[in-house]
Design a protein around this motif. Structure first.
Motif, PDB file in Angstrom:
ATOM      1  N   ALA A 164       0.853  -1.198   0.000  1.00  0.00           N
ATOM      2  CA  ALA A 164       0.000   0.000   0.000  1.00  0.00           C
ATOM      3  C   ALA A 164       0.884   1.243   0.000  1.00  0.00           C
ATOM      4  N   PRO A 165       0.451   2.322  -0.659  1.00  0.00           N
ATOM      5  CA  PRO A 165       1.277   3.542  -0.704  1.00  0.00           C
ATOM      6  C   PRO A 165       1.413   4.176   0.676  1.00  0.00           C
ATOM      7  N   PHE A 166       2.565   4.779   0.931  1.00  0.00           N
ATOM      8  CA  PHE A 166       2.789   5.445   2.205  1.00  0.00           C
ATOM      9  C   PHE A 166       2.130   6.824   2.193  1.00  0.00           C
ATOM     10  N   SER A 167       1.742   7.272   3.376  1.00  0.00           N
ATOM     11  CA  SER A 167       1.078   8.575   3.477  1.00  0.00           C
ATOM     12  C   SER A 167       2.061   9.697   3.170  1.00  0.00           C
ATOM     13  N   GLY A 168       1.505  10.860   2.819  1.00  0.00           N
ATOM     14  CA  GLY A 168       2.331  12.025   2.518  1.00  0.00           C
ATOM     15  C   GLY A 168       3.163  12.463   3.699  1.00  0.00           C
ATOM     16  N   ASP A 169       2.566  12.413   4.912  1.00  0.00           N
ATOM     17  CA  ASP A 169       3.301  12.805   6.117  1.00  0.00           C
ATOM     18  C   ASP A 169       4.482  11.878   6.369  1.00  0.00           C
ATOM     19  N   TYR A 170       4.258  10.593   6.179  1.00  0.00           N
ATOM     20  CA  TYR A 170       5.339   9.625   6.397  1.00  0.00           C
ATOM     21  C   TYR A 170       6.465   9.850   5.391  1.00  0.00           C
ATOM     22  N   MET A 171       6.110  10.097   4.142  1.00  0.00           N
ATOM     23  CA  MET A 171       7.111  10.338   3.109  1.00  0.00           C
ATOM     24  C   MET A 171       7.949  11.575   3.439  1.00  0.00           C
ATOM     25  N   ARG A 172       7.301  12.623   3.916  1.00  0.00           N
ATOM     26  CA  ARG A 172       8.014  13.861   4.266  1.00  0.00           C
ATOM     27  C   ARG A 172       8.962  13.622   5.446  1.00  0.00           C
ATOM     28  N   GLU A 173       8.504  12.859   6.441  1.00  0.00           N
ATOM     29  CA  GLU A 173       9.348  12.560   7.602  1.00  0.00           C
ATOM     30  C   GLU A 173      10.575  11.738   7.193  1.00  0.00           C
ATOM     31  N   GLU A 174      10.343  10.728   6.347  1.00  0.00           N
ATOM     32  CA  GLU A 174      11.446   9.896   5.882  1.00  0.00           C
ATOM     33  C   GLU A 174      12.425  10.698   5.022  1.00  0.00           C
ATOM     34  N   ASP A 175      11.896  11.572   4.190  1.00  0.00           N
ATOM     35  CA  ASP A 175      12.731  12.425   3.344  1.00  0.00           C
ATOM     36  C   ASP A 175      13.675  13.255   4.209  1.00  0.00           C
ATOM     37  N   LYS A 176      13.129  13.860   5.259  1.00  0.00           N
ATOM     38  CA  LYS A 176      13.933  14.690   6.155  1.00  0.00           C
ATOM     39  C   LYS A 176      14.956  13.841   6.912  1.00  0.00           C
ATOM     40  N   SER A 177      14.522  12.688   7.421  1.00  0.00           N
ATOM     41  CA  SER A 177      15.408  11.834   8.201  1.00  0.00           C
ATOM     42  C   SER A 177      16.588  11.341   7.365  1.00  0.00           C
ATOM     43  N   ILE A 178      16.313  10.887   6.156  1.00  0.00           N
ATOM     44  CA  ILE A 178      17.380  10.381   5.282  1.00  0.00           C
ATOM     45  C   ILE A 178      18.351  11.497   4.913  1.00  0.00           C
ATOM     46  N   LYS A 179      17.810  12.664   4.578  1.00  0.00           N
ATOM     47  CA  LYS A 179      18.671  13.787   4.193  1.00  0.00           C
ATOM     48  C   LYS A 179      19.513  14.278   5.362  1.00  0.00           C
ATOM     49  N   ASP A 180      18.948  14.259   6.579  1.00  0.00           N
ATOM     50  CA  ASP A 180      19.723  14.662   7.759  1.00  0.00           C
ATOM     51  C   ASP A 180      20.895  13.709   7.991  1.00  0.00           C
ATOM     52  N   ASP A 181      20.628  12.416   7.856  1.00  0.00           N
ATOM     53  CA  ASP A 181      21.702  11.428   8.011  1.00  0.00           C
ATOM     54  C   ASP A 181      22.762  11.595   6.930  1.00  0.00           C
ATOM     55  N   PHE A 182      22.311  11.855   5.719  1.00  0.00           N
ATOM     56  CA  PHE A 182      23.220  12.042   4.597  1.00  0.00           C
ATOM     57  C   PHE A 182      24.106  13.272   4.813  1.00  0.00           C
ATOM     58  N   LYS A 183      23.523  14.368   5.312  1.00  0.00           N
ATOM     59  CA  LYS A 183      24.290  15.580   5.588  1.00  0.00           C
ATOM     60  C   LYS A 183      25.341  15.335   6.661  1.00  0.00           C
ATOM     61  N   ARG A 184      24.981  14.543   7.692  1.00  0.00           N
ATOM     62  CA  ARG A 184      25.942  14.228   8.749  1.00  0.00           C
ATOM     63  C   ARG A 184      27.123  13.432   8.197  1.00  0.00           C
ATOM     64  N   LEU A 185      26.842  12.528   7.269  1.00  0.00           N
ATOM     65  CA  LEU A 185      27.910  11.748   6.664  1.00  0.00           C
ATOM     66  C   LEU A 185      28.828  12.620   5.814  1.00  0.00           C
ATOM     67  N   LEU A 186      28.241  13.574   5.091  1.00  0.00           N
ATOM     68  CA  LEU A 186      29.057  14.504   4.300  1.00  0.00           C
ATOM     69  C   LEU A 186      29.934  15.363   5.204  1.00  0.00           C
ATOM     70  N   LYS A 187      29.361  15.785   6.318  1.00  0.00           N
ATOM     71  CA  LYS A 187      30.115  16.590   7.276  1.00  0.00           C
ATOM     72  C   LYS A 187      31.241  15.767   7.906  1.00  0.00           C
ATOM     73  N   LEU A 188      30.957  14.504   8.197  1.00  0.00           N
ATOM     74  CA  LEU A 188      31.963  13.617   8.769  1.00  0.00           C
ATOM     75  C   LEU A 188      33.144  13.433   7.829  1.00  0.00           C
ATOM     76  N   GLU A 189      32.857  13.325   6.536  1.00  0.00           N
ATOM     77  CA  GLU A 189      33.913  13.127   5.539  1.00  0.00           C
ATOM     78  C   GLU A 189      34.872  14.312   5.507  1.00  0.00           C
ATOM     79  N   LYS A 190      34.337  15.506   5.740  1.00  0.00           N
ATOM     80  CA  LYS A 190      35.169  16.715   5.682  1.00  0.00           C
ATOM     81  C   LYS A 190      35.924  16.964   6.969  1.00  0.00           C
ATOM     82  N   ALA A 191      35.491  16.303   8.056  1.00  0.00           N
ATOM     83  CA  ALA A 191      36.145  16.512   9.343  1.00  0.00           C
ATOM     84  C   ALA A 191      37.522  15.862   9.357  1.00  0.00           C
ATOM     85  N   LYS A 192      38.477  16.487  10.039  1.00  0.00           N
ATOM     86  CA  LYS A 192      39.844  15.967  10.105  1.00  0.00           C
ATOM     87  C   LYS A 192      39.954  14.926  11.201  1.00  0.00           C
TER      88      LYS A 192
END
Length: 216
Positions: free
Chosen positions: A188-216
């Motif tokens: 069954a398709p996921f709700s719009g609210d769930y999709m938005r929450e997952e979008d934010k969660s995944i992007k936040d994790d991705f940003k942390r990984l990018l920041k980690l890569e740049k850290a010395k």
């Protein structure tokens, strides 16, 4: 003279013990590493994505083609590794894959006593395109061996092959999450609210990984 012989003997004995201890330490470390290698979730390699729903076939095609292209690369220009701390009980690691100075993929591993998670982030034109998560729940704690099984009158020891596996595929279009496939859902398709929450969660994790890569 006797003291000189005694000192030489003691030095020889000390050298032997240090050499033995060093050899024992290396053997123990090698065994530990071999054991760890046997219980690491395998990353995607030469894989194609699952068949897409007919109504999404055209939209998912470039995402799936990019996934196949990236996980077919065996010669990377550079690979960087970073430790991930504080996000799981047993720690974790992030691996960054570059081809011709362009970041193509990030692989994040999170280890725990009761399971491990492997998350692969695939980029297309420098934006998130596909995020593939493999979540393994162990049948017993990682260090629950045959001895612990007997002591607890149990019928199972830790066995990686008996893990419960949940796979989640996240598809991004123009940098935004547009479709999710989970191996345990009913389709069954996921709700719009769930999709938005997952979008934010995944992007936040991705940003942390990018920041980690740049850290010395």
């Amino acid at each position: 003279m006797k003291n000189k012989y005694l000192q030489s003997f003691l030095m020889l004995l000390l050298t032997f013990h240090l050499g033995y201890a060093e050899g024992f330490l290396h053997t123990s470390l090698d065994s530990s590493l071999k054991k760890e290698d046997t219980i690491r979730i395998k990353e995607s390699l030469y894989e194609e994505d699952i068949e897409a729903n007919e109504y999404l076939k055209d939209r998912l095609k470039p995402i799936q083609s990019n996934f196949k292209r990236i996980n077919s690369i065996t010669q990377w220009t550079s690979i960087k590794k970073k430790n991930i701390e504080g996000e799981s009980a047993e720690g974790g690691e992030a691996t960054y894959y570059y081809k011709n100075n362009r970041l193509e993929k990030i692989m994040a591993r999170h280890y725990g006593e009761m399971g491990q998670v492997l998350i692969e982030y695939y980029l297309l034109n420098s934006k998130l395109s596909f995020v593939f998560e493999k979540d393994y729940k162990y049948n017993r704690p990682l260090f629950y061996d045959a001895k612990a099984m007997k002591e607890n009158n149990d019928t199972e020891a830790f066995d990686f092959e008996k893990s419960e596996i949940v796979e989640t595929r996240n598809y991004f279009e123009g940098g935004s999450l547009m479709h999710i496939v989970n191996s345990q859902d009913c389709g069954a398709p996921f709700s719009g609210d769930y999709m938005r929450e997952e979008d934010k969660s995944i992007k936040d994790d991705f940003k942390r990984l990018l920041k980690l890569e740049k850290a010395k």
